[in-house]
Design an enzyme around this catalytic site. Structure first.
Site, PDB file in Angstrom:
ATOM      1  N   GLY A  33       0.848  -1.193   0.000  1.00  0.00           N
ATOM      2  CA  GLY A  33       0.000   0.000   0.000  1.00  0.00           C
ATOM      3  C   GLY A  33       0.881   1.239   0.000  1.00  0.00           C
ATOM      4  O   GLY A  33       2.104   1.161   0.144  1.00  0.00           O
ATOM      5  N   LEU A  34       0.255   2.375  -0.151  1.00  0.00           N
ATOM      6  CA  LEU A  34       0.995   3.634  -0.193  1.00  0.00           C
ATOM      7  C   LEU A  34       1.655   3.954   1.140  1.00  0.00           C
ATOM      8  O   LEU A  34       1.273   3.417   2.187  1.00  0.00           O
ATOM      9  CB  LEU A  34       0.045   4.776  -0.575  1.00  0.00           C
ATOM     10  CG  LEU A  34      -0.601   4.722  -1.960  1.00  0.00           C
ATOM     11  CD1 LEU A  34      -1.650   5.818  -2.092  1.00  0.00           C
ATOM     12  CD2 LEU A  34       0.450   4.837  -3.057  1.00  0.00           C
ATOM     13  N   SER A  35       2.620   4.843   1.106  1.00  0.00           N
ATOM     14  CA  SER A  35       3.221   5.342   2.333  1.00  0.00           C
ATOM     15  C   SER A  35       2.134   6.029   3.159  1.00  0.00           C
ATOM     16  O   SER A  35       1.358   6.826   2.642  1.00  0.00           O
ATOM     17  CB  SER A  35       4.332   6.347   1.998  1.00  0.00           C
ATOM     18  OG  SER A  35       4.889   6.890   3.179  1.00  0.00           O
ATOM     19  N   SER A 107       6.132  -1.876  -1.993  1.00  0.00           N
ATOM     20  CA  SER A 107       6.210  -2.807  -3.137  1.00  0.00           C
ATOM     21  C   SER A 107       5.252  -2.374  -4.239  1.00  0.00           C
ATOM     22  O   SER A 107       4.250  -3.043  -4.486  1.00  0.00           O
ATOM     23  CB  SER A 107       5.953  -4.251  -2.703  1.00  0.00           C
ATOM     24  OG  SER A 107       4.791  -4.396  -1.936  1.00  0.00           O
TER      25      SER A 107
END
Length: 204
Positions: A33-35, A107
């Site tokens: 997932g996003l930061s 990732s």
């Protein structure tokens, strides 16, 4: 680099024997997932619940791994690929040890996650998509990274100037904007119990 003189040395104790000793089925929970989406937070919450219930687990966090094993890698696309390759190899070792291992990495590339799944094995690779809108991630911005990325101080930042391939069919789809941390963690535990990785009746 491997040479012709590098030979795999078989182990006397099998993965199945190690798993049986621990009373669980080993697997790798691959949080993506996003930061700022909550990957590490949820992975830690799941790890806490597994520990409390007597299971054997370990968490490989993206930032922590970059302090050591992957400390020589940057955030270019090429180094991101190598980052995932290395953690896939380490994750496989943990799974071979009979553990329930979690990896919390952005990732961003579907191709890399597919290679990780191939390395671990489809039966033991569990993709967990921490689905949080980028607007929410930016509001959270726990490390101030989005602010720096918007200011041009960080290059190759996922969601800003580097792409993120949304998982097409994750095993577990967690929407953190709609549930709290405990609910998200319990969602993962429920999946593990339903699929037989852990027992649904094991007492704490």
């Amino acid at each position: 680099m491997k040479t012709e003189n590098t030979v795999w040395h078989p182990q006397q104790i099998t993965k199945q024997q190690r798993a049986q000793q621990k009373g669980q089925r080993p697997c790798l929970l691959w949080y993506t997932g996003l930061s700022g989406s909550g990957k590490s937070t949820i992975a830690n919450a799941v790890d806490d619940l597994l520990f409390e219930r007597g299971y054997h687990s370990y968490l490989l966090d993206g930032d922590n791994v970059r302090h050591g094993l992957n400390g020589d890698l940057s955030f270019t696309d090429q180094d991101r690929v190598e980052n995932i390759r290395r953690i896939s190899e380490v994750g496989k070792l943990f799974v071979d040890a009979g553990l329930i291992v979690s990896t919390a990495f952005i990732s961003p590339f579907a191709s890399d996650r597919a290679l990780a799944a191939e390395k671990i094995g489809e039966a033991e690779f569990i993709e967990v998509f921490i689905d949080t809108p980028i607007e929410v991630c930016e509001q959270r911005d726990p490390k101030g990274l989005y602010k720096k990325a918007r200011a041009g101080e960080i290059k190759h930042f996922t969601g800003i100037d580097s792409d993120y391939d949304v998982p097409a069919n994750p095993a577990i789809h967690v929407k953190t904007a709609e549930a709290d941390i405990k609910q998200c963690a319990e969602q993962v535990l429920s999946f593990l119990a339903e699929r037989g990785f852990i027992s649904s009746t094991k007492a704490v």
